[in-house]
Each structure stands twice: as structure tokens, then as C-alpha cells.
Design an enzyme around this catalytic site. Structure first.
Site, mmCIF file in Angstrom:
data_model
loop_
_atom_site.group_PDB
_atom_site.id
_atom_site.type_symbol
_atom_site.label_atom_id
_atom_site.label_comp_id
_atom_site.label_asym_id
_atom_site.label_seq_id
_atom_site.Cartn_x
_atom_site.Cartn_y
_atom_site.Cartn_z
ATOM 1 N N GLU A 16 -8.375 9.516 -0.511
ATOM 2 C CA GLU A 16 -7.870 8.700 -1.620
ATOM 3 C C GLU A 16 -8.605 9.125 -2.890
ATOM 4 O O GLU A 16 -9.830 9.296 -2.871
ATOM 5 C CB GLU A 16 -8.144 7.215 -1.348
ATOM 6 C CG GLU A 16 -7.775 6.325 -2.531
ATOM 7 C CD GLU A 16 -7.997 4.849 -2.233
ATOM 8 O OE1 GLU A 16 -7.456 4.356 -1.224
ATOM 9 O OE2 GLU A 16 -8.729 4.197 -2.998
ATOM 10 N N GLN A 177 -7.894 -1.985 4.639
ATOM 11 C CA GLN A 177 -8.964 -2.347 3.718
ATOM 12 C C GLN A 177 -10.277 -1.902 4.365
ATOM 13 O O GLN A 177 -10.359 -1.815 5.597
ATOM 14 C CB GLN A 177 -8.954 -3.877 3.566
ATOM 15 C CG GLN A 177 -9.882 -4.462 2.562
ATOM 16 C CD GLN A 177 -9.630 -3.965 1.159
ATOM 17 O OE1 GLN A 177 -10.325 -3.054 0.730
ATOM 18 N NE2 GLN A 177 -8.671 -4.538 0.457
HETATM 19 P P1 FAD Z 1 0.057 -9.098 0.474
HETATM 20 O O1 FAD Z 1 0.321 -8.448 1.784
HETATM 21 O O2 FAD Z 1 1.244 -9.536 -0.323
HETATM 22 O O3 FAD Z 1 -0.906 -10.328 0.751
HETATM 23 C C1 FAD Z 1 -1.547 -11.039 -0.300
HETATM 24 C C2 FAD Z 1 -1.954 -12.402 0.200
HETATM 25 O O4 FAD Z 1 -0.811 -13.244 0.339
HETATM 26 C C3 FAD Z 1 -2.614 -12.401 1.574
HETATM 27 O O5 FAD Z 1 -3.601 -13.395 1.588
HETATM 28 C C4 FAD Z 1 -1.489 -12.733 2.546
HETATM 29 O O6 FAD Z 1 -1.960 -13.381 3.704
HETATM 30 C C5 FAD Z 1 -0.607 -13.642 1.697
HETATM 31 N N1 FAD Z 1 0.827 -13.448 1.932
HETATM 32 C C6 FAD Z 1 1.468 -12.286 2.153
HETATM 33 N N2 FAD Z 1 2.809 -12.476 2.248
HETATM 34 C C7 FAD Z 1 2.995 -13.804 2.065
HETATM 35 C C8 FAD Z 1 4.151 -14.624 2.053
HETATM 36 N N3 FAD Z 1 5.377 -14.103 2.233
HETATM 37 N N4 FAD Z 1 3.980 -15.958 1.825
HETATM 38 C C9 FAD Z 1 2.747 -16.490 1.634
HETATM 39 N N5 FAD Z 1 1.612 -15.740 1.650
HETATM 40 C C10 FAD Z 1 1.741 -14.428 1.867
HETATM 41 N N6 FAD Z 1 -4.801 -2.644 -5.670
HETATM 42 C C11 FAD Z 1 -4.395 -2.070 -6.830
HETATM 43 O O7 FAD Z 1 -4.218 -2.768 -7.849
HETATM 44 N N7 FAD Z 1 -4.184 -0.711 -6.919
HETATM 45 C C12 FAD Z 1 -4.347 0.098 -5.848
HETATM 46 O O8 FAD Z 1 -4.142 1.302 -5.951
HETATM 47 C C13 FAD Z 1 -4.783 -0.472 -4.612
HETATM 48 N N8 FAD Z 1 -4.951 0.288 -3.513
HETATM 49 C C14 FAD Z 1 -5.258 -0.290 -2.313
HETATM 50 C C15 FAD Z 1 -5.349 0.495 -1.158
HETATM 51 C C16 FAD Z 1 -5.618 -0.064 0.087
HETATM 52 C C17 FAD Z 1 -5.664 0.805 1.308
HETATM 53 C C18 FAD Z 1 -5.815 -1.477 0.186
HETATM 54 C C19 FAD Z 1 -6.093 -2.102 1.514
HETATM 55 C C20 FAD Z 1 -5.760 -2.266 -0.951
HETATM 56 C C21 FAD Z 1 -5.474 -1.702 -2.210
HETATM 57 N N9 FAD Z 1 -5.382 -2.458 -3.368
HETATM 58 C C22 FAD Z 1 -4.996 -1.881 -4.562
HETATM 59 C C23 FAD Z 1 -5.728 -3.879 -3.339
HETATM 60 C C24 FAD Z 1 -4.556 -4.784 -3.023
HETATM 61 O O9 FAD Z 1 -3.638 -4.726 -4.091
HETATM 62 C C25 FAD Z 1 -5.133 -6.189 -2.840
HETATM 63 O O10 FAD Z 1 -5.822 -6.288 -1.640
HETATM 64 C C26 FAD Z 1 -4.178 -7.343 -3.061
HETATM 65 O O11 FAD Z 1 -4.959 -8.494 -3.339
HETATM 66 C C27 FAD Z 1 -3.300 -7.665 -1.866
HETATM 67 O O12 FAD Z 1 -2.366 -6.712 -1.647
HETATM 68 P P2 FAD Z 1 -1.488 -6.759 -0.289
HETATM 69 O O13 FAD Z 1 -0.468 -5.721 -0.404
HETATM 70 O O14 FAD Z 1 -2.373 -6.777 0.896
HETATM 71 O O15 FAD Z 1 -0.828 -8.217 -0.478
#
Ligand code: FAD
Length: 306
Positions: A16, A177
């Protein structure tokens, strides 16, 4: 070639990187014989590039991915923060036109004080569905998985059920993560499989190279557990203010930083060993836009001969 095709045959290996903020940083990363060229001598299966929340660095993200694309598969990270449906469609179409057909579909971190994404889509599940509905199978879609549970999840079970929903909406694989707590990771692997999640798991590994960065990565966003062995490395090489010690001389700080890095590299290699026997599909190293230490980790861990 799709990353999932590689994972079906063997463990994938990837890096990455992030888009530098300055032109000098860009030159150092993607210029001739720069960090990207050197990372690619290790023949990674893919390189992913982060995406700034709010789309602040989209231009540079695409510029970096254009350079990646000439050497290996490029994956763009992408978030819902501040993005409308139409804006997402246009940006993703641009990625496709640049030959970037792999995406890590994320919600994005909510800026402090925000209660939502400020865009049309609220969760990564919705983004995965939107990508599939709009672009069919043109993208290979990765999604985030949090072995310790996302910092805002109401429970680990809820978090895993949303991960399953990402699979149901058409996601192809998981990028995790950072997680140093191996007991928790093994528990999570069993739990996601029991929940019917069959997606390959690509493990994100943050090299332990610097005390401040390690603490920052653990605690600035996701409340990650630091196991005792990692805490010991930090304690033995303590460089921050301490009520029991005078301010350290510069030379002493430098010696402790070097000692921390040696112990941290050894710690990271042992971590990679443990991960490799957990049924994972890939090792994704956060390369931090550096070559030397990352190459040493790759060589000494034996993930790849080069
Ligand atoms: P989601 O899967 O949408 O989850 C977010 C929260 O909401 C969780 O607590 C989940 O339990 C809850 N949730 C999910 N779906 C629902 C639903 N339908 N109803 C109610 N609750 C729900 N961030 C950046 O800004 N730029 C990046 O380039 C970046 N790269 C990353 C790379 C990796 C490998 C990882 C693991 C994270 C990265 N992040 C990045 C951080 C990421 O954007 C954050 O962790 C963010 O807070 C959550 O993203 P997510 O896609 O896991 O969210």
C-alpha cells in the site's frame, strides 16, 4: 488478471502506498528509479493507493495509480465521504478509463463532529451495491474487514454481519485493518467463516519501524490492541517525556530509535509468520512510501525471493 485469480492459486503479496502532498514527494515516489520502481523490483501482485477522505487528493491518487498501472495491478481505495452518486459514477468511470479496475470500497472515516458521510451513500455496503449496479462486473471489489471490530461498531457480531452484507452485495475479497492481537485475529477468522463469509482475506501489515508512528497507527483511529511484546519494545526504547528521567540527549534518542527499529523488524517478521499459517489469501504490506526497510522485511520474512 484479477487479484482474486492470483489468490485462488497462491498467497498474494502486495503493497500500500499513499499519494504524497508535494511535487517533490511525487517525484521521489513515482519519478525514474523512485520508490515505486524499487518496490516493483520485488514483483508485487498489486499495489493499492489510498484515497483522501473528501476526495482532497484524487488527482494525485490517479497520477500515482497511472504509474502503478504500468508495472502491476493498481487498486484504488475509494470512500463515500462527501461523494454524490453522480460524482462517484464519474470518478469510477475515470478510473476504468485509466485501466484501474480494482477498488477498495470504503465508507471512509468521518471527520470529527460529523454524524454521517456528507454524501449520498452512508456505508460501504451501499457503495459495493452501487458499484455493482452501475458497473456490473467491471470492477474487482475489495472491502475493509476489522478483526478487532470497527471503532464505531455496536458489537463484533454486528460488524461481521455487515461484512457478510458486503459479500452479498458483490464484494470479492477482504483487506484487513491492522491487527497485532493474533488471538483476536484467529477468533475473527473462525467467526467470519461461521457467518458464511467465504471471501479471501488479505491481511494488512503495518511494519513496526518507529515508536511514534506505531502508537499513532494503533490509537489515532481504531483503538487497536498492542500486545505485551510490542509494548515492551516501546518501553525499552522510550523516547517520550518521562516523569522519572531527564530529557534525553539527541544521541541517546537516535540510538533508541535504531534499537526500536531492529526489534520492530524482528516483531513484524514473527507476526508475518503467524499470519501465514492462519488460512489467509494475501499479505498486504503498508510500504509507507519507503523502500529500504520494506525490502528488508520482505527478504528476511521470506514472503518473496527477489
Ligand atoms: P463500513 O463497513 O461502512 O462500516 C462503518 C461502521 O458502520 C462500522 O462500525 C460498521 O459496523 C457499521 N455499519 C456498516 N454497515 C452498516 C449498516 N448498513 N447499518 C448500520 N451500521 C453499519 N480511509 C480513507 O479515508 N482513505 C483510505 O484510503 C483508507 N484506506 C483504508 C484501507 C484499509 C485496508 C482499511 C481497513 C481502512 C481504510 N480506511 C481508509 C479507513 C476506513 O475508511 C475507516 O475504517 C472507516 O471508518 C470505515 O470504513 P468501512 O468501509 O469499514 O465502513
Amino acid at each position: 488478471m484479477r487479484v482474486t485469480d492470483i489468490m485462488a492459486k497462491r498467497m498474494a503479496f502486495s503493497f500500500e502506498i499513499f499519494p504524497p502532498k508535494t511535487d517533490a514527494g511525487m517525484e521521489k515516489l513515482i519519478g525514474k528509479d523512485g520508490v515505486l520502481d524499487r518496490l516493483c523490483t520485488m514483483k508485487p501482485d498489486y499495489i493499492s493507493c489510498t484515497y483522501g477522505a473528501g476526495g482532497g487528493n484524487v488527482g494525485k491518487n490517479l497520477e500515482v495509480l497511472d504509474a502503478v498501472r504500468l508495472k502491476t495491478i493498481g487498486i484504488t481505495h475509494f470512500t463515500c465521504i462527501g461523494n454524490t452518486r453522480e460524482g462517484i459514477k464519474q470518478q469510477l468511470q475515470a478510473y476504468l478509463e485509466h485501466g484501474i479496475d480494482h477498488i477498495l470500497a470504503l465508507r471512509g472515516d468521518l471527520p470529527f463532529g460529523w454524524t454521517g458521510t456528507g454524501g449520498d451513500l452512508h456505508y460501504a455496503t451501499e457503495l459495493v451495491k452501487f458499484i455493482r449496479d452501475t458497473f456490473g462486473d467491471q470492477f474487482t471489489i475489495a472491502v475493509a474487514g476489522s478483526p478487532e471490530g470497527h471503532i464505531q461498531c455496536r458489537s463484533l457480531e454486528a460488524d461481521i454481519s455487515f461484512l457478510k452484507q458486503k459479500q452479498d452485495e458483490g464484494a470479492d475479497f477482504i483487506m484487513t485493518q491492522l491487527c497485532w492481537d493474533m488471538d483476536q485475529f484467529r477468533y475473527w477468522m473462525d467467526a467470519i467463516r461461521a457467518a458464511g463469509i467465504t471471501m479471501p482475506v488479505d491481511v494488512g501489515i503495518m511494519p513496526v519501524l518507529d515508536a511514534k508512528a506505531t502508537i499513532n497507527m494503533a490509537l489515532s483511529r481504531n483503538g487497536c490492541v498492542m500486545p505485551r511484546a510490542l509494548c515492551e519494545i516501546i518501553s525499552k526504547n522510550w523516547i517520550f517525556d518521562s516523569p522519572f528521567a531527564p530529557t534525553e540527549a539527541e544521541a541517546s534518542v537516535a540510538a533508541k530509535k535504531a534499537s526500536f527499529k531492529e526489534a520492530g523488524i524482528d516483531y513484524t517478521i514473527r507476526l508475518i509468520d503467524e499470519y501465514r499459517v492462519c488460512g489467509i489469501a494475501g499479505i498486504h504490506l503498508y510500504a509507507l512510501n519507503q523502500y529500504e526497510d520494506v525490502a528488508r522485511l520482505v527478504r528476511e520474512s521470506g514472503i518473496k525471493d527477489f
